[in-house]
Enzyme design. Structure first.
Site, PDB file in Angstrom:
ATOM      1  N   CYS A  45      24.966  40.872  23.580  1.00 28.47           N
ATOM      2  CA  CYS A  45      24.414  41.135  24.371  1.00 28.47           C
ATOM      3  C   CYS A  45      24.305  40.025  25.271  1.00 28.47           C
ATOM      4  O   CYS A  45      23.913  39.331  26.134  1.00 28.47           O
ATOM      5  CB  CYS A  45      24.881  41.991  25.280  1.00 28.47           C
ATOM      6  N   ASP A 139      39.752  37.757  47.895  1.00 29.10           N
ATOM      7  CA  ASP A 139      40.525  38.840  48.841  1.00 29.10           C
ATOM      8  C   ASP A 139      40.209  40.433  47.882  1.00 29.10           C
ATOM      9  O   ASP A 139      40.507  41.074  48.127  1.00 29.10           O
ATOM     10  CB  ASP A 139      41.600  38.538  48.288  1.00 29.10           C
TER      11      ASP A 139
END
Length: 218
Positions: A45, A139
Site C-alpha cells: 500500500c 451520477d
C-alpha cells in the site's frame, strides 16, 4: 452485499487527512476514485499511495477526484505520509479517509456487515479484503470495481485507461476493444442500428457484421 456496477455508491460522512467530508457532496459533479487499504504502514500500500500521488495530475486532467481509505485513524495516516514521501518520492496529495469503526468498509461490501468492533487490534490480514478500487461517476453510481489481493500492487495506469473508456463511452455511442488506448479506433455500440450508425459515423470497417470499427470520436 458487494456493490455491483450501476449501484448507487454509499454516501457517508468521514474524517480525512484534509478534514471532514460528506462523500456525495465531496464528489460534486466530478468523477471519483476511492481505493482502500487494510492497514497503515503496509508495504504494498505504501508503494500504491505514492504512485497515486505521482499520477494525480493525470486524474485532474480527467476531472477525477481521488480519495484513499484505510482502517486506521487520521493521526496514523499523517505519520504514514512521511514514510511514503521518503520511500516513494511523493506524499499523498489527496484525502485519506479514517475508517476506524469499519462502517465504510462494511457499506462498500469489503467487510461483513455484521462484523463487530473497530480497527483496534485488527491486523492487515484481518482486513485483507479491504483492497478495492471503486470508480464512481458524477451520477454517484459505481462504474468499475477492482479487487486485489494484499500481495499484488494495483495497476493505476489501468484505472486511468478504464476512466478514459468510461468517459468516452458515456458521451458517444461506442465501446472500446481489448487493450484500447486513448486515440485508437473504437467499436460502434451494439445498441446502434446500421441506419443510426450511418447518420452518426458515416462509414465503418466491418470484419464481421457485428463488429463495426470507427475512429475514436472527438
Amino acid at each position: 452485499m458487494s456493490l455491483k456496477l450501476g449501484d448507487l455508491a454509499p454516501d457517508f460522512e468521514a474524517e480525512t487527512t484534509e478534514g471532514p467530508i460528506r462523500f456525495h457532496e465531496w464528489i460534486g459533479d466530478q468523477w471519483a476514485v476511492l481505493f482502500s487499504h487494510p492497514k497503515d504502514f503496509t508495504p504494498v500500500c505504501t508503494t500504491e499511495l505514492g504512485y497515486m500521488a505521482k499520477l494525480k495530475p493525470e486524474f485532474d486532467k480527467r476531472n477525477v477526484k481521488i480519495v484513499g481509505l484505510s482502517v486506521d485513524p487520521v493521526t496514523n495516516h499523517s505519520r504514514w505520509a512521511t514514510d511514503i514521501k521518503e520511500t516513494q518520492g511523493y506524499a499523498p496529495n489527496y484525502p485519506m479517509i479514517a475508517d476506524t469503526d469499519l462502517s465504510i468498509s462494511k457499506a462498500f461490501g469489503m467487510l461483513p456487515s455484521d462484523l463487530e468492533g473497530t480497527c483496534d487490534g485488527r491486523t492487515a490480514a484481518d482486513n485483507q479484503t479491504v483492497r478495492n478500487v471503486f470508480v464512481i461517476g458524477p451520477d454517484k453510481k459505481v462504474k468499475l470495481v477492482l479487487v486485489y489481493p494484499m500481495t499484488t500492487g494495483r495497476n493505476f495506469d489501468e484505472v486511468l485507461r478504464v476512466i478514459d473508456s468510461l468517459q468516452l463511452t458515456a458521451k458517444h455511442r461506442v465501446a472500446t476493444p481489448v487493450n484500447w488506448q486513448q486515440g485508437e479506433n473504437v467499436i460502434i455500440a451494439g445498441s446502434v442500428s446500421n441506419d443510426e450508425a450511418k447518420e452518426i459515423f458515416g462509414e465503418w470497417d466491418s470484419p464481421k457484421p457485428y463488429i463495426r470499427i470507427v475512429p475514436q470520436p472527438q
